[in-house]
Write a protein that holds these residues in place. Structure first.
Motif, PDB file in Angstrom:
ATOM      1  N   GLU A 119     -51.171  28.786 -75.001  1.00 24.56           N
ATOM      2  CA  GLU A 119     -50.408  30.492 -75.797  1.00 24.56           C
ATOM      3  C   GLU A 119     -49.001  29.911 -75.394  1.00 24.56           C
ATOM      4  O   GLU A 119     -48.265  30.782 -75.446  1.00 24.56           O
ATOM      5  CB  GLU A 119     -50.812  31.609 -74.624  1.00 24.56           C
ATOM      6  CG  GLU A 119     -52.154  32.293 -74.994  1.00 24.56           C
ATOM      7  CD  GLU A 119     -52.842  33.595 -74.147  1.00 24.56           C
ATOM      8  OE1 GLU A 119     -52.123  33.281 -73.184  1.00 24.56           O
ATOM      9  OE2 GLU A 119     -53.471  34.202 -74.233  1.00 24.56           O
ATOM     10  N   LEU A 136     -68.150  28.661 -74.956  1.00 23.42           N
ATOM     11  CA  LEU A 136     -68.679  29.331 -75.889  1.00 23.42           C
ATOM     12  C   LEU A 136     -67.080  29.814 -76.961  1.00 23.42           C
ATOM     13  O   LEU A 136     -66.419  29.545 -76.058  1.00 23.42           O
ATOM     14  CB  LEU A 136     -69.209  30.146 -75.267  1.00 23.42           C
ATOM     15  CG  LEU A 136     -70.479  30.103 -74.466  1.00 23.42           C
ATOM     16  CD1 LEU A 136     -70.595  31.654 -74.096  1.00 23.42           C
ATOM     17  CD2 LEU A 136     -71.667  29.950 -75.698  1.00 23.42           C
ATOM     18  N   LYS A 153     -61.445  37.978 -71.007  1.00 24.26           N
ATOM     19  CA  LYS A 153     -61.643  38.856 -70.786  1.00 24.26           C
ATOM     20  C   LYS A 153     -60.848  40.447 -71.486  1.00 24.26           C
ATOM     21  O   LYS A 153     -61.823  41.729 -72.794  1.00 24.26           O
ATOM     22  CB  LYS A 153     -61.760  39.578 -69.186  1.00 24.26           C
ATOM     23  CG  LYS A 153     -62.278  39.142 -68.172  1.00 24.26           C
ATOM     24  CD  LYS A 153     -61.460  39.813 -66.764  1.00 24.26           C
ATOM     25  CE  LYS A 153     -60.249  39.161 -66.641  1.00 24.26           C
ATOM     26  NZ  LYS A 153     -59.531  37.981 -66.621  1.00 24.26           N
ATOM     27  N   SER A 154     -59.542  39.804 -72.211  1.00 27.93           N
ATOM     28  CA  SER A 154     -58.886  41.050 -72.894  1.00 27.93           C
ATOM     29  C   SER A 154     -59.159  40.870 -74.557  1.00 27.93           C
ATOM     30  O   SER A 154     -59.234  41.360 -75.099  1.00 27.93           O
ATOM     31  CB  SER A 154     -57.540  40.539 -72.374  1.00 27.93           C
ATOM     32  OG  SER A 154     -56.743  41.233 -71.558  1.00 27.93           O
ATOM     33  N   SER A 155     -59.184  39.067 -74.647  1.00 23.90           N
ATOM     34  CA  SER A 155     -59.719  39.033 -76.316  1.00 23.90           C
ATOM     35  C   SER A 155     -61.319  39.664 -76.347  1.00 23.90           C
ATOM     36  O   SER A 155     -61.187  40.474 -76.935  1.00 23.90           O
ATOM     37  CB  SER A 155     -59.712  37.254 -76.487  1.00 23.90           C
ATOM     38  OG  SER A 155     -58.601  36.502 -75.517  1.00 23.90           O
ATOM     39  N   ARG A 180     -54.543  29.195 -71.459  1.00 22.90           N
ATOM     40  CA  ARG A 180     -53.424  30.032 -71.024  1.00 22.90           C
ATOM     41  C   ARG A 180     -51.734  28.600 -71.867  1.00 22.90           C
ATOM     42  O   ARG A 180     -50.621  29.542 -72.129  1.00 22.90           O
ATOM     43  CB  ARG A 180     -53.374  29.561 -69.469  1.00 22.90           C
ATOM     44  CG  ARG A 180     -53.954  30.999 -69.339  1.00 22.90           C
ATOM     45  CD  ARG A 180     -53.174  32.035 -69.128  1.00 22.90           C
ATOM     46  NE  ARG A 180     -53.487  33.667 -69.330  1.00 22.90           N
ATOM     47  CZ  ARG A 180     -53.604  34.155 -69.917  1.00 22.90           C
ATOM     48  NH1 ARG A 180     -53.374  34.191 -70.925  1.00 22.90           N
ATOM     49  NH2 ARG A 180     -54.168  35.215 -69.873  1.00 22.90           N
TER      50      ARG A 180
HETATM   51  N1  LIG Z   1     -64.574  31.387 -75.577  1.00 26.84           N
HETATM   52  C1  LIG Z   1     -62.677  31.123 -76.420  1.00 26.84           C
HETATM   53  N2  LIG Z   1     -62.708  29.955 -76.296  1.00 26.84           N
HETATM   54  C2  LIG Z   1     -61.479  29.363 -76.405  1.00 26.84           C
HETATM   55  N3  LIG Z   1     -60.867  30.071 -75.579  1.00 26.84           N
HETATM   56  C3  LIG Z   1     -60.588  31.187 -75.748  1.00 26.84           C
HETATM   57  C4  LIG Z   1     -61.641  32.042 -75.815  1.00 26.84           C
HETATM   58  N4  LIG Z   1     -61.415  33.093 -74.589  1.00 26.84           N
HETATM   59  C5  LIG Z   1     -60.073  33.576 -74.935  1.00 26.84           C
HETATM   60  N5  LIG Z   1     -60.150  32.679 -75.117  1.00 26.84           N
HETATM   61  C6  LIG Z   1     -58.508  32.286 -74.987  1.00 26.84           C
HETATM   62  O1  LIG Z   1     -58.193  32.387 -74.345  1.00 26.84           O
HETATM   63  C7  LIG Z   1     -56.750  33.079 -73.903  1.00 26.84           C
HETATM   64  C8  LIG Z   1     -56.603  34.248 -72.272  1.00 26.84           C
HETATM   65  O2  LIG Z   1     -57.485  35.040 -72.983  1.00 26.84           O
HETATM   66  P1  LIG Z   1     -57.323  36.783 -72.936  1.00 26.84           P
HETATM   67  O3  LIG Z   1     -56.671  36.892 -72.348  1.00 26.84           O
HETATM   68  O4  LIG Z   1     -58.774  36.995 -73.110  1.00 26.84           O
HETATM   69  O5  LIG Z   1     -57.939  35.914 -70.519  1.00 26.84           O
HETATM   70  P2  LIG Z   1     -57.689  36.616 -69.620  1.00 26.84           P
HETATM   71  O6  LIG Z   1     -59.280  37.014 -68.863  1.00 26.84           O
HETATM   72  O7  LIG Z   1     -57.816  38.882 -70.364  1.00 26.84           O
HETATM   73  O8  LIG Z   1     -57.190  36.779 -69.106  1.00 26.84           O
HETATM   74  P3  LIG Z   1     -56.029  37.573 -67.833  1.00 26.84           P
HETATM   75  O9  LIG Z   1     -56.940  38.134 -67.112  1.00 26.84           O
HETATM   76  O10 LIG Z   1     -55.664  36.569 -67.548  1.00 26.84           O
HETATM   77  O11 LIG Z   1     -55.179  38.658 -68.770  1.00 26.84           O
HETATM   78  C9  LIG Z   1     -56.514  33.591 -75.212  1.00 26.84           C
HETATM   79  O12 LIG Z   1     -55.417  32.604 -75.767  1.00 26.84           O
HETATM   80  C10 LIG Z   1     -57.810  33.537 -75.931  1.00 26.84           C
HETATM   81  O13 LIG Z   1     -57.393  33.818 -77.501  1.00 26.84           O
END
Ligand SMILES: Nc1ncnc2c1ncn2[C@@H]1O[C@H](COP(=O)(O)OP(=O)(O)OP(=O)(O)O)[C@@H](O)[C@H]1O
Ligand SMILES: Nc1ccn([C@H]2C[C@H](O)[C@@H](COP(=O)(O)O)O2)c(=O)n1
Length: 237
Positions: free
Chosen positions: A172, A217, A27-29, A169
């Motif tokens: 990260e 994806l 979501k965040s990315s 995660r």
């Molecule tokens: N489609 C993808 N493929 C591979 N890695 C991804 C993908 N989307 C996000 N990531 C990676 O996964 C990790 C989690 O992404 P992100 O923080 O955007 O998720 P989130 O849904 O916002 O999580 P949270 O709700 O816990 O904050 C990050 O390191 C990001 O770079």
């Protein structure tokens, strides 16, 4: 227009994009990149609940006591900066962007965010930020499409397999805190169960949200998918 005058240009109407989904689905990315690409503001609502939790912990509130959390909910002053290139969060004027990402806050945020009085305060703040965003905004969280902004122009619900989310995660966290994928998977599942199972505005897909399974994806593909949905919506206006 047939009087020879140049038609006045009108600014495109603000577009509101709601992106929800479980932890680690991207979501965040995705939201930051979509907002940056389309010139929109960006709001991380999870950061607001984390900031509220951090304030409770540092002010000695027992976060396992919903009544104590409810009483304190209106006290901290949360301010979110909505530039997708440099989002910020302060609590009573102090930068909270680092402290809200600790394991302690992560393990307690579901309990704090389940308290209805907390949700009332934070939801009101989120709506006021969204309505002040002149060009529009991408808002990410758990209940944006269902509760916070039910009239959003575009609603997306991101999913991914538990294995993919844990692997993302763990990658990260390497070298910082936990690196064990199984433990990370467990912790994500626990938080998602708490967030989905609470009474007040649980994590849920809105009936009119587009579900995107991000398991296979790349991040770039997910970003392109959401940008396309927004552009299609704008073109149809
Ligand atoms: N489609 C993808 N493929 C591979 N890695 C991804 C993908 N989307 C996000 N990531 C990676 O996964 C990790 C989690 O992404 P992100 O923080 O955007 O998720 P989130 O849904 O916002 O999580 P949270 O709700 O816990 O904050 C990050 O390191 C990001 O770079
Ligand atoms: N709209 C929202 C956003 C977040 N939360 C809660 C539930 C999450 O576990 C926690 C942290 O969010 P994250 O930083 O992982 O996106 O905040 C919520 O209840 N509603």
């Amino acid at each position: 227009m047939d009087n020879g005058a140049t038609p006045a240009r009108t600014a495109p109407a603000a577009v509101i994009v709601a992106i929800d989904g479980p932890s680690g689905t991207g979501k965040s990315s995705t939201s930051k990149a979509v907002a940056a690409q389309l010139g929109l503001s960006y709001l991380d609502t999870g950061a607001q609940y984390r900031a509220m939790t951090w304030w409770m912990i540092t002010n000695g509130v027992d976060v396992s006591d919903p009544a104590a959390v409810a009483t304190a909910a209106g006290k901290p002053m949360l301010v979110s900066g909505t530039d997708p290139a440099a989002p910020t969060i302060t609590v009573d004027g102090a930068d909270a962007s680092g402290p809200i990402r600790t394991q302690e806050v992560t393990s307690k945020v579901s309990a704090v965010s389940a308290v209805p009085e907390v949700r009332t305060v934070v939801t009101e703040l989120q709506r006021s930020i969204a309505s002040a965003a002149g060009k529009g905004i991408v808002v990410e969280g758990r209940d944006i499409g269902t509760t916070v902004l039910p009239d959003a122009d575009v609603k997306v619900f991101l999913t991914a397999s538990p294995e993919a989310r844990a692997a993302r995660r763990s990658g990260e966290l390497k070298g910082k805190e936990a690196t064990d994928v199984a433990a990370t998977k467990d912790a994500l599942a626990k938080r998602d169960a708490a967030d989905s199972g609470r009474k007040t505005s649980p994590l849920a897909k809105a009936g009119d949200a587009v579900e995107v399974d991000t398991t296979d994806l790349t991040l770039q593909q997910v970003i392109e998918c959401v940008v396309t949905l927004v552009e299609e919506k704008r073109a149809a206006r």
